[in-house]
Design an enzyme around this catalytic site. Structure first.
Site, PDB file in Angstrom:
ATOM      1  N   ARG A 162       1.559  -3.653  12.257  1.00 43.10           N
ATOM      2  CA  ARG A 162       0.916  -4.446  13.539  1.00 43.10           C
ATOM      3  C   ARG A 162       1.779  -5.592  13.812  1.00 43.10           C
ATOM      4  O   ARG A 162       1.962  -6.548  13.404  1.00 43.10           O
ATOM      5  CB  ARG A 162      -0.544  -3.866  13.259  1.00 43.10           C
ATOM      6  CG  ARG A 162      -1.337  -3.345  12.973  1.00 43.10           C
ATOM      7  CD  ARG A 162      -1.418  -2.140  14.188  1.00 43.10           C
ATOM      8  NE  ARG A 162      -2.314  -1.643  14.182  1.00 43.10           N
ATOM      9  CZ  ARG A 162      -1.915  -0.048  14.035  1.00 43.10           C
ATOM     10  NH1 ARG A 162      -0.527   0.114  13.211  1.00 43.10           N
ATOM     11  NH2 ARG A 162      -2.870   0.762  13.799  1.00 43.10           N
ATOM     12  N   GLU A 220       1.205  -4.749  22.878  1.00 43.97           N
ATOM     13  CA  GLU A 220       1.189  -3.621  23.623  1.00 43.97           C
ATOM     14  C   GLU A 220       0.880  -2.786  24.908  1.00 43.97           C
ATOM     15  O   GLU A 220       0.009  -3.320  24.714  1.00 43.97           O
ATOM     16  CB  GLU A 220       1.154  -2.574  22.349  1.00 43.97           C
ATOM     17  CG  GLU A 220       2.344  -3.234  20.902  1.00 43.97           C
ATOM     18  CD  GLU A 220       1.866  -1.835  19.805  1.00 43.97           C
ATOM     19  OE1 GLU A 220       0.969  -0.714  19.476  1.00 43.97           O
ATOM     20  OE2 GLU A 220       2.324  -2.626  18.804  1.00 43.97           O
ATOM     21  N   ALA A 252       7.043   5.367  14.712  1.00 41.13           N
ATOM     22  CA  ALA A 252       7.097   5.172  13.560  1.00 41.13           C
ATOM     23  C   ALA A 252       6.876   5.801  12.644  1.00 41.13           C
ATOM     24  O   ALA A 252       7.292   7.295  11.722  1.00 41.13           O
ATOM     25  CB  ALA A 252       7.205   3.888  12.704  1.00 41.13           C
ATOM     26  N   GLY A 308       0.940  -1.073   0.112  1.00 38.07           N
ATOM     27  CA  GLY A 308       0.122   0.262  -0.048  1.00 38.07           C
ATOM     28  C   GLY A 308       0.953   1.053  -0.355  1.00 38.07           C
ATOM     29  O   GLY A 308       2.440   1.097  -0.556  1.00 38.07           O
ATOM     30  N   ILE A 315       2.312   2.854   2.379  1.00 36.12           N
ATOM     31  CA  ILE A 315       3.348   2.747   3.903  1.00 36.12           C
ATOM     32  C   ILE A 315       5.018   2.404   2.811  1.00 36.12           C
ATOM     33  O   ILE A 315       6.361   2.117   2.004  1.00 36.12           O
ATOM     34  CB  ILE A 315       3.252   2.662   4.530  1.00 36.12           C
ATOM     35  CG1 ILE A 315       2.658   3.851   5.389  1.00 36.12           C
ATOM     36  CG2 ILE A 315       4.912   2.090   5.082  1.00 36.12           C
ATOM     37  CD1 ILE A 315       2.027   3.185   6.483  1.00 36.12           C
ATOM     38  N   HIS A 340       6.198   1.679  18.727  1.00 39.82           N
ATOM     39  CA  HIS A 340       6.001   2.217  18.246  1.00 39.82           C
ATOM     40  C   HIS A 340       5.275   3.384  17.762  1.00 39.82           C
ATOM     41  O   HIS A 340       4.664   3.844  18.233  1.00 39.82           O
ATOM     42  CB  HIS A 340       4.506   1.661  18.627  1.00 39.82           C
ATOM     43  CG  HIS A 340       2.832   2.157  17.361  1.00 39.82           C
ATOM     44  ND1 HIS A 340       1.597   0.705  17.898  1.00 39.82           N
ATOM     45  CD2 HIS A 340       3.143   1.873  16.144  1.00 39.82           C
ATOM     46  CE1 HIS A 340       1.003   0.549  16.556  1.00 39.82           C
ATOM     47  NE2 HIS A 340       1.934   1.972  15.982  1.00 39.82           N
ATOM     48  N   THR A 391       7.105  -2.633  11.352  1.00 37.32           N
ATOM     49  CA  THR A 391       6.275  -1.682  11.062  1.00 37.32           C
ATOM     50  C   THR A 391       4.813  -1.643  10.950  1.00 37.32           C
ATOM     51  O   THR A 391       4.154  -0.349  11.352  1.00 37.32           O
ATOM     52  CB  THR A 391       6.845  -0.238  10.479  1.00 37.32           C
ATOM     53  OG1 THR A 391       6.701  -0.566   9.271  1.00 37.32           O
ATOM     54  CG2 THR A 391       8.311   0.459  11.076  1.00 37.32           C
TER      55      THR A 391
HETATM   56  C1  DGY Z   1      -1.182   4.109  12.514  1.00 37.25           C
HETATM   57  O1  DGY Z   1      -1.651   5.204  11.793  1.00 37.25           O
HETATM   58  O2  DGY Z   1      -1.550   3.139  12.179  1.00 37.25           O
HETATM   59  C2  DGY Z   1       0.581   3.881  12.840  1.00 37.25           C
HETATM   60  O3  DGY Z   1       0.444   3.498  13.869  1.00 37.25           O
HETATM   61  C3  DGY Z   1       0.351   4.824  14.427  1.00 37.25           C
HETATM   62  O4  DGY Z   1       1.400   5.544  13.859  1.00 37.25           O
END
Ligand code: DGY
Length: 326
Positions: A237, A266, A287, A156, A158, A285, A235
């Site tokens: 889940r 978490e 990023a 996607g 990212i 968490h 990065t």
């Molecule tokens: C999100 O936006 O889903 C991230 O994991 C938080 O930065």
């Protein structure tokens, strides 16, 4: 008629809260830790809007207790903390914050990749332990990133941003995702099966949302297919990865290292075995945590609340199908 009430489950940048307060009565949860589920349950009956975080579980019973709710806005692009089908059934629009965090998150995925490949946290610890006695030809040698093969799982926004960075390092990019081979080729990658990706990659980076299908997508079988020199970056889940299988793979040298921004659960408990491993870098968490990006996320979340209160479609809505039914 009184003003609409909105509950914001954590402190946001003041500029965003001030803007929101022009449109409604705002109550902010000022504690550092999230409100308990029961706190939200207690308040939601009187709310027209809820601005929540990925740490808040928003489920069907909560929605049923909210007859006046016009909008739920999540300060995150991911929304696995919210029961979306339940919201859609009840006609409640759910907002998220896509787009603004792509580059920041991709920067961080690459930072984890570089840090684990070149063993930066271990090197810092080496100095602190008083071990830097001389330059040595083999001490703390890591893996080359330049020219290596990167496997991207989930392509996607990212994942594609990580691919752009990898091109600067002349990496071969393999992709396992729903996009077509053509789309992936245009982004500079090669579409392959998950098994081929795992078998051939020097680095594997996870970029899928957490769903029933991606829960523990990477487990014992998948880790065993990876190279013993491979490094895994997450990065996305935490629950996309089976943590017990990961621990065994890192401990037994089935893969070389892992860089985790996200964990299951978490926060990661301090006695989690992953934290005992030198070859596992875990961070909390963060990023998307640049000052600018977090401010933009807050603005988007506020935009969604304001639109919802005004009965307008949310600018970034996770379940836009609800508008077709109205
Ligand atoms: C999100 O936006 O889903 C991230 O994991 C938080 O930065």
């Amino acid at each position: 008629m009184g003003r609409d009430k909105v509950f914001v489950t954590r402190e946001l940048p003041p500029a965003s809260l001030d803007r929101l307060a022009k449109h409604c009565e705002v109550e902010v949860w000022h504690e550092f830790l999230p409100p308990d589920y029961d706190v939200i349950l207690d308040k939601i009956g009187g709310l027209a809007g809820l601005l929540c975080l990925l740490t808040d579980r928003i489920d069907a019973p909560l929605m049923d207790a909210a007859p006046q709710i016009k909008v739920i806005s999540n300060l995150a692009v991911g929304y696995d903390n919210i029961d979306i089908p339940a919201a859609s059934q009840r006609g409640i629009p759910i907002g998220n914050t896509p787009g603004v965090l792509n580059e920041t998150t991709a920067d961080f995925a690459f930072a984890l990749l570089m840090a684990t490949a070149r063993r930066i946290p271990e090197a810092r610890q080496y100095i602190q332990d008083g071990k830097w006695l001389t330059w040595h030809p083999t001490v703390l040698s890591g893996q080359d990133v330049f020219g290596a093969t990167l496997g991207i799982i989930g392509c996607g926004r990212i994942g594609a941003a990580v691919m752009r960075r990898a091109q600067g390092f002349n990496m071969r990019i393999l992709v396992s995702s729903l996009e077509s081979a053509d789309e992936i080729r245009q982004l500079g990658g090669e579409k392959v099966s998950l098994d081929d990706l795992l078998g051939q990659s020097d680095f594997v980076s996870l970029h899928v949302p957490l769903t029933d299908e991606t829960h523990h997508l990477i487990g014992e079988r998948e880790l065993k297919q990876m190279k013993p020199t491979a490094i895994l970056i997450n990065t996305a889940r935490g629950s996309v990865l089976d943590p017990q299988a990961l621990y065994a793979a890192l401990r037994d040298g089935e893969i070389l290292a892992a860089g985790l921004d996200v964990t299951e659960p978490e926060p990661i408990p301090l006695d989690d075995p992953l934290l005992t491993l030198d070859n596992c870098l875990v961070v909390p968490h963060i990023a998307s945590a640049s000052v600018a990006t977090r401010a933009k996320m807050a603005e988007m979340a506020v935009d969604n609340v304001i639109a919802g209160l005004q009965g307008q479609p949310l600018p970034t809505c996770v379940n836009p199908e609800i508008y077709q039914r109205r």
